[in-house]
Design a protein around this motif. Sequence first.
Motif, short mmCIF file in Angstrom:
data_model
loop_
_atom_site.label_atom_id
_atom_site.label_comp_id
_atom_site.label_asym_id
_atom_site.label_seq_id
_atom_site.Cartn_x
_atom_site.Cartn_y
_atom_site.Cartn_z
N THR A 164 0.84 -1.20 0.00
CA THR A 164 0.00 0.00 0.00
C THR A 164 0.88 1.25 0.00
O THR A 164 0.65 2.18 -0.79
N SER A 204 4.04 -6.09 -3.29
CA SER A 204 3.80 -6.34 -1.87
C SER A 204 4.44 -7.67 -1.50
O SER A 204 4.40 -8.62 -2.30
N LYS A 255 1.45 -13.43 -0.57
CA LYS A 255 1.76 -13.13 -1.97
C LYS A 255 2.74 -14.18 -2.52
O LYS A 255 3.39 -14.88 -1.75
C1 LIG Z 1 -1.79 -7.03 -1.43
C2 LIG Z 1 -2.15 -5.99 -2.40
C3 LIG Z 1 -1.91 -4.62 -2.14
C4 LIG Z 1 -1.43 -4.11 -0.82
O1 LIG Z 1 -0.28 -4.68 -0.34
P1 LIG Z 1 0.02 -4.65 1.26
O2 LIG Z 1 1.42 -5.13 1.33
O3 LIG Z 1 -0.95 -5.57 1.90
O4 LIG Z 1 -0.12 -3.25 1.71
C5 LIG Z 1 -2.23 -3.72 -3.12
N1 LIG Z 1 -2.76 -4.10 -4.29
C6 LIG Z 1 -3.02 -5.39 -4.56
C7 LIG Z 1 -3.61 -5.75 -5.89
C8 LIG Z 1 -2.75 -6.37 -3.63
O5 LIG Z 1 -3.04 -7.64 -3.90
#
Ligand SMILES: *Cc1c(COP(=O)(O)O)cnc(C)c1O
Length: 369
Positions: free
Chosen positions: A60, A180, A185
């Motif tokens: 984010t 991220s 992930k």
């Molecule tokens: C996970 C994700 C985010 C945010 O990542 P964080 O590390 O959780 O803040 C933003 N965009 C997408 C499409 C995501 O899957």
Amino acid sequence: MISLIDLKRQYTMLSNEIREAITEVLQSGQYILGSKVAEFEKRCSEYLNVKHCIGVGNGTDALVIALESVGVGNGDEVITTPFTFFATAEAIVRVGAKPVFVDIDPLSYNINPEEIEKKVTPKTKAIIPVHIFGQVCDMDKILEIAKKYNLCVIEDACQAFGAEYNGKKAGTIGDVGCFSFFPTKNLGGFGDGGLIVTNDDEVAEKARMLRQHGSKKKYYNELIGFNSRLDEIQAAILLVKLKYIDDWNKRRSEIAQRYNQGLKLDGLITPAKTNNCERGHIYHLYVLQHERRDELIKYLSQKGIATGIYYPVPLHLTKALQFLGYKEGDFKVAEEVCRKSFAIPMFPELTEEEIEFIISSINEFGGSI
Ligand SMILES: *Cc1c(COP(=O)(O)O)cnc(C)c1O
């Protein structure tokens, strides 16, 4: 119970290597922006073939800092998809800009490039394509529109580490890419983490400053920034995992092929690979659609198979974004996919028996009613 993703299996496999890496950090006495973050950034630059990599606190923040670094702010409009994790739109609002949604393509679930041009106004500054579930968007068309209207392209590649498009890695196709390392992930740490990537020297310099209070030199602050750095311990863990990412992504594709070929249930829509590049889809999630989704997931849960809904609410209908003034029916494809879609277990360590059991259970759903 077969979980959607079982993170313990990967840890068990790598536990010695990871414990050594963490111990090294603990003994180094350097816990913020030390040698592990620097090394990880360097390795990512090599792996992704991109000039600059900047480790930040999470995906984010990567989006927020990327937007600020390219100069998106108050009063600007940013075109994106309503079918994504909330953070994509949240980041746009966080920098003072307005998310402008465009419906998705029913096959890829990615932003429909044909719809983008209609939403461009004099206020439009950027497009954020999201490579949803690990499949790279139709970037040629998106870049063409961006060029025509002089827009910046920030790829939300949070679900697509290692995915490719015409020989380029996701995140390095537009002007800036965001990743991220949230634990679930494809490349996940044991906590939060994120990365900004770009070939643009100026954008990289600004992002580097913004991640630590807008300073190049400590205590000489030039901008109002953030405290958002990739953690040294997370970088050490990610350095271990980076070595395996290609194998893991390949295994995900193999599992997806097994699912695609094995699933025969009437009315079931399997994910389409619209991107013809070999690694065009790395299956962060394997998402199906069925008219009787809710019954089907209840049945699977009774069989001991976990499922997940990504995403139950399209962003234009979320409470937090009501102020944008969208209503039901505005993005029919995204709304229908939210109503019918569900993810089944997908992670590299799934066993053959589990894959078989998942396939046969789904195929038997018809017989159970
Ligand atoms: C996970 C994700 C985010 C945010 O990542 P964080 O590390 O959780 O803040 C933003 N965009 C997408 C499409 C995501 O899957």
